[in-house]
Structures are given as C-alpha cells and as structure tokens.
Scaffold this active site. Sequence first.
Site, short mmCIF file in Angstrom:
data_model
loop_
_atom_site.label_atom_id
_atom_site.label_comp_id
_atom_site.label_asym_id
_atom_site.label_seq_id
_atom_site.Cartn_x
_atom_site.Cartn_y
_atom_site.Cartn_z
N HIS A 244 12.26 -27.89 69.30
CA HIS A 244 11.66 -27.36 68.07
C HIS A 244 11.33 -25.88 68.16
O HIS A 244 10.67 -25.34 67.28
CB HIS A 244 10.38 -28.13 67.74
CG HIS A 244 10.62 -29.37 66.94
ND1 HIS A 244 11.82 -29.66 66.34
CD2 HIS A 244 9.80 -30.41 66.61
CE1 HIS A 244 11.74 -30.82 65.70
NE2 HIS A 244 10.52 -31.29 65.84
N HIS A 270 6.00 -30.56 55.84
CA HIS A 270 4.79 -31.23 56.30
C HIS A 270 4.07 -31.87 55.12
O HIS A 270 3.85 -31.22 54.10
CB HIS A 270 3.83 -30.23 56.97
CG HIS A 270 4.30 -29.75 58.31
ND1 HIS A 270 3.83 -28.61 58.93
CD2 HIS A 270 5.22 -30.28 59.17
CE1 HIS A 270 4.42 -28.45 60.09
NE2 HIS A 270 5.26 -29.45 60.26
#
Length: 298
Positions: A244, A270
């Site tokens: 990531h 998110h």
Amino acid sequence: MTTMSHPWISRFLEAQWLEKGLSLNTREAYGRDLAQFDAWLSQQGHNLNELGREQVLGYLGWRLQQGFKARSTARFLSCLRGFAAHAVRENWWLADPTLDVALPKLGRPLPKSLSEADVEALLAAPDIDTVLGMRDRCMLEVLYACGLRVSELVGLQLEQINLRQGVVRVTGKGSKERLVPLGEEALDWLLRYLQAARAELLAGQSSAVVFPSLRGQQMTRQTFWHRIKQHALAAGVSTSLSPHTLRHAFATHLLNHGADLRVVQLLLGHSDLSTTQIYTHIAKARLQSLHAEHHPRG
C-alpha cells in the site's frame, strides 16, 4: 528453556505445545512473561495460587510506571488470559481474574510513505522500451495517481476506465463504487500503454483485464508486489515498502499540497473519516520536519 519459578507455568507451556503446537520461541516468550509476573507477585507478598483481579491490575500499573510499551503489555495480558483459561479448566482457580481487564490502547502505526522524490524515482524505474516495462510504468502511474489498492489495480477491467472523462470507476471494499480522476500524467501513460503494449501482452487472446500478465491473464497481487520491489531496488529507494506504499503516498502528498480531508476520504474509498485522519498525522509530521529544516528559528 528457562526454569520457571512456579510449576503451573511449566505445565501450562507444555499444554500449549501439546494442544496448540506453539513454537519454542512463542513458548519461551510466554514463559518469560509469566515468570516475570510471578516474580513481581512474590515481591508483593502474593503468588499464582491465589491471584485476583487487583493483582493483575496492580501489575499492569507497575508495567506502565516502568515504561513498558503498550504492545508488550498487550502481549503479556493475552498470554495471561490464556494461562487463566487453562487454570480454570484445570481447577487451579475457581474464577478467571483477567475478566473485565481491558487491553492497553495500541496507537495505530503510521503507514509508511514515500517522499515525492522517491515516488518520481520509482515511477521512472521500469524500462519502457520493453512491453513489461511499459505495463509496469503505467500501473505505477495509475496506482499513484488514483490511490488504488493493489487488488483494485490488478483487477481493473477496461469497462471501468473512461478515457474521455479521464476517470476510473473502482469497486472497493464492501462492493462500494467510487469515481477517481486519473490526472493528465497517468491518462497519458494509460493511452500510450493501451495503444502499444497491451495488445502485445495479450498476443491475440481476448481479455477485459487492463493490465494482463505475459500469459494474458489477470496478474496476482503478489506478482505485482514483487515487481514493485524490483523497481524500488533499481531506483535506489531505501524506504521500507508495503503493497500500500503508493496508496499512502497518494493520500499524504494530496494533504501536503492542501487537499481537503473529506476529498481524500472519497478518493481512497474510506467509509469512515477516522480511517483517513491517520494521514493528517503524517502530513503534520512532514510539515514540522520542513519547518525545522528551513525556518531560521526552526
């Protein structure tokens, strides 16, 4: 293994090996934790035979005063809970003294990120005169420009890309869709890749995958992660990488350049703003570092 001060500890560790097959290193770590606890109890005039919640809390407080890290204390408490469950099963104790004893709060570790110079070096690492190099360069550009998860990148389908509008439609966790702009640089690399390298990779095969492997199939996350590490090595990037890393760099660099936190939240996909807020700590740390380095009174 180190000799334990209380026979129950040795019997517990033997049971962990027989019942759960715990490694020697893990059993030794448990043994050290429990032996230290037993020694502390002895100093306080107590012992394992008559352990109560007050002694457990007292020991946790002592660890705090001694400066033990929260993660180390959490590991000890997890070990003690396993010991307590075993002690109750063996009828050594009538009740579990660790019940209702909360784990210490563990601060979320800051995700590792790359400087903008490191990102530029990484993006320039693939040899674009080769088909694989052109594909990898395009993948890295899209990954950094859009902040995608690696799984989202390798699974990207042609129908998810709108070249005219310059956006990617991404299906993230929980099957939630989001639209992410590509940006001029990534869009330019994507057009070059689609016009030249992709057809050569497919070698006549039919596939909807944007970034196929040499076999014309969807690449695995592990394969692309391996290639990222190769390119990082070639670029001289010394920062420890994770799958990531470019996603973290995407978020951090946006915030460093003044992006709104809620915009970054939407781009990352998110569901909770608190998940995105961790990047503000990275951006703040970066600003403090720059201030200290360049301000005359830093």
